[in-house]
Design an enzyme around this catalytic site. Sequence first.
Site, short mmCIF file in Angstrom:
data_model
loop_
_atom_site.label_atom_id
_atom_site.label_comp_id
_atom_site.label_asym_id
_atom_site.label_seq_id
_atom_site.Cartn_x
_atom_site.Cartn_y
_atom_site.Cartn_z
N SER A 25 3.00 -7.13 -8.78
CA SER A 25 1.80 -7.68 -9.43
C SER A 25 2.09 -9.00 -10.13
O SER A 25 3.01 -9.08 -10.94
CB SER A 25 1.27 -6.72 -10.49
OG SER A 25 0.88 -5.52 -9.89
N HIS A 55 -4.44 -9.51 -4.46
CA HIS A 55 -3.23 -9.46 -3.62
C HIS A 55 -3.62 -9.99 -2.26
O HIS A 55 -4.67 -9.68 -1.75
CB HIS A 55 -2.76 -8.02 -3.45
CG HIS A 55 -2.21 -7.43 -4.69
ND1 HIS A 55 -1.03 -7.85 -5.25
CD2 HIS A 55 -2.68 -6.46 -5.49
CE1 HIS A 55 -0.80 -7.16 -6.35
NE2 HIS A 55 -1.79 -6.31 -6.53
N HIS A 77 -0.61 0.51 -2.98
CA HIS A 77 -0.31 1.39 -4.11
C HIS A 77 -0.88 2.78 -3.85
O HIS A 77 -1.99 2.91 -3.32
CB HIS A 77 -0.92 0.85 -5.41
CG HIS A 77 -0.29 -0.40 -5.92
ND1 HIS A 77 -0.81 -1.65 -5.66
CD2 HIS A 77 0.83 -0.59 -6.67
CE1 HIS A 77 -0.04 -2.56 -6.24
NE2 HIS A 77 0.96 -1.96 -6.86
N TYR A 79 -2.06 4.68 -6.10
CA TYR A 79 -3.28 4.87 -6.91
C TYR A 79 -4.54 4.32 -6.24
O TYR A 79 -5.65 4.61 -6.66
CB TYR A 79 -3.13 4.27 -8.32
CG TYR A 79 -2.92 2.77 -8.38
CD1 TYR A 79 -3.95 1.88 -8.09
CD2 TYR A 79 -1.68 2.25 -8.75
CE1 TYR A 79 -3.76 0.50 -8.16
CE2 TYR A 79 -1.48 0.89 -8.82
CZ TYR A 79 -2.52 0.02 -8.52
OH TYR A 79 -2.31 -1.33 -8.57
N GLU A 80 -4.36 3.50 -5.22
CA GLU A 80 -5.53 3.00 -4.51
C GLU A 80 -6.09 4.04 -3.54
O GLU A 80 -7.14 3.82 -2.94
CB GLU A 80 -5.16 1.73 -3.73
CG GLU A 80 -4.82 0.56 -4.63
CD GLU A 80 -4.26 -0.61 -3.84
OE1 GLU A 80 -5.07 -1.47 -3.46
OE2 GLU A 80 -3.04 -0.64 -3.58
N ALA A 107 5.81 -5.02 -11.84
CA ALA A 107 5.49 -5.22 -13.25
C ALA A 107 5.62 -3.85 -13.90
O ALA A 107 5.23 -2.85 -13.30
CB ALA A 107 4.08 -5.75 -13.39
N MET A 205 3.85 1.88 -11.70
CA MET A 205 3.09 2.67 -10.72
C MET A 205 3.47 2.36 -9.27
O MET A 205 2.66 2.54 -8.36
CB MET A 205 1.59 2.39 -10.92
CG MET A 205 1.09 2.63 -12.32
SD MET A 205 -0.63 2.12 -12.49
CE MET A 205 -0.83 2.18 -14.29
N SER A 206 4.70 1.92 -9.06
CA SER A 206 5.09 1.58 -7.68
C SER A 206 6.58 1.80 -7.49
O SER A 206 7.18 2.60 -8.19
CB SER A 206 4.75 0.10 -7.40
OG SER A 206 5.56 -0.75 -8.18
N ASN A 229 4.61 -5.65 -20.69
CA ASN A 229 3.91 -5.14 -21.89
C ASN A 229 4.73 -4.02 -22.51
O ASN A 229 5.59 -3.45 -21.85
CB ASN A 229 2.53 -4.59 -21.48
CG ASN A 229 2.64 -3.51 -20.42
OD1 ASN A 229 2.85 -3.79 -19.23
ND2 ASN A 229 2.56 -2.27 -20.84
N HIS A 241 -4.74 -4.66 -17.97
CA HIS A 241 -4.22 -5.30 -16.77
C HIS A 241 -4.09 -6.82 -16.99
O HIS A 241 -3.20 -7.45 -16.44
CB HIS A 241 -5.15 -5.00 -15.59
CG HIS A 241 -4.62 -5.50 -14.28
ND1 HIS A 241 -3.39 -5.10 -13.77
CD2 HIS A 241 -5.12 -6.38 -13.37
CE1 HIS A 241 -3.18 -5.71 -12.61
NE2 HIS A 241 -4.21 -6.49 -12.35
N1 HPA Z 1 2.50 1.51 -17.41
C1 HPA Z 1 2.39 1.74 -16.09
N2 HPA Z 1 2.41 0.76 -15.19
C2 HPA Z 1 2.54 -0.51 -15.64
C3 HPA Z 1 2.65 -0.80 -16.99
C4 HPA Z 1 2.62 0.27 -17.93
O1 HPA Z 1 2.71 0.09 -19.17
N3 HPA Z 1 2.76 -2.16 -17.10
C5 HPA Z 1 2.73 -2.64 -15.83
N4 HPA Z 1 2.60 -1.65 -14.94
#
Ligand code: HPA
Length: 266
Positions: A25, A55, A77, A79-80, A107, A205-206, A229, A241
């Site tokens: 990402s 993307h 992903h 989650y998609e 990320a 998440m990947s 983050n 996001h």
């Molecule tokens: N949690 C899950 N997935 C993420 C995060 C997070 O804090 N930051 C970027 N992808």
Amino acid sequence: MDSTISYIKDKIKEFTPEIGIILGSGLGEFADNFNSVSISYNEIPGFEKSQVQGHKGRLVFAEINNKKVVMMQGRYHFYEGYSMQTVTYPVKTMKKLGVKTLIITNAAGAVSSEYKPGDLMFITDHINFMGTNPLIGKNDDSLGTRFPDMSRVYSEKLITIAEHTAKQLNINYRKGVYVATTGPSYETPAEIKMYKLLGGNAVGMSTVPEAIVANYCKINVLGISCITNYASGVSDKTLSHEEVIDTAERIKERFKELLLNLISQI
Ligand code: HPA
């Protein structure tokens, strides 16, 4: 798979990629810097049609610092709603194309309180909290064994190269354990506390599905997390996001420099 490979080979001719890179990402722009051949996932037989915004969803083939590289600009992903088979099909494709080394980027949120947004983390190991496994189902013996060992998914040799490269470039880095969740909701503070207790340093998440499949088919893996983050509850802030994308944007030059140098040293 035969039609996937013949479709791609028809476009790239004699080009045999040895290094694969999955761009996470906010990091996809890296692939725009080269003279390349790109193929949209939507046109490749065997690749699922993708509809993600933000993307590009394509394979980019380029020679970078005398190395033949295939990059995924955008990934599938879980989650998609894509199946684990769809998520990991590009890795199997890379294997069949000749890829020996895969750099997987993402990320991620900082679980460790000493990590800061903007840090880079080389993944030493992972915890699969996705509740499933991409290798479930009939095994393809031409790719790997039924019960693959997972003691060394992330190549120590590649981590050492990455550490040397980062030091040469004066880039700070961390080394740690990546925890994969399905998403798409971010975690709760209690979940992050649990991941920390279990030994996680970053959460995302990947990556884990692709790393499992790459290891299974004997591709050397280097995993790099861009800490975008603080994970939930690690700071007072709520998660968005936008913050993930903004931080990725902020570190993308450093990241690009690291990747370019890494490619020439692999
Ligand atoms: N949690 C899950 N997935 C993420 C995060 C997070 O804090 N930051 C970027 N992808």
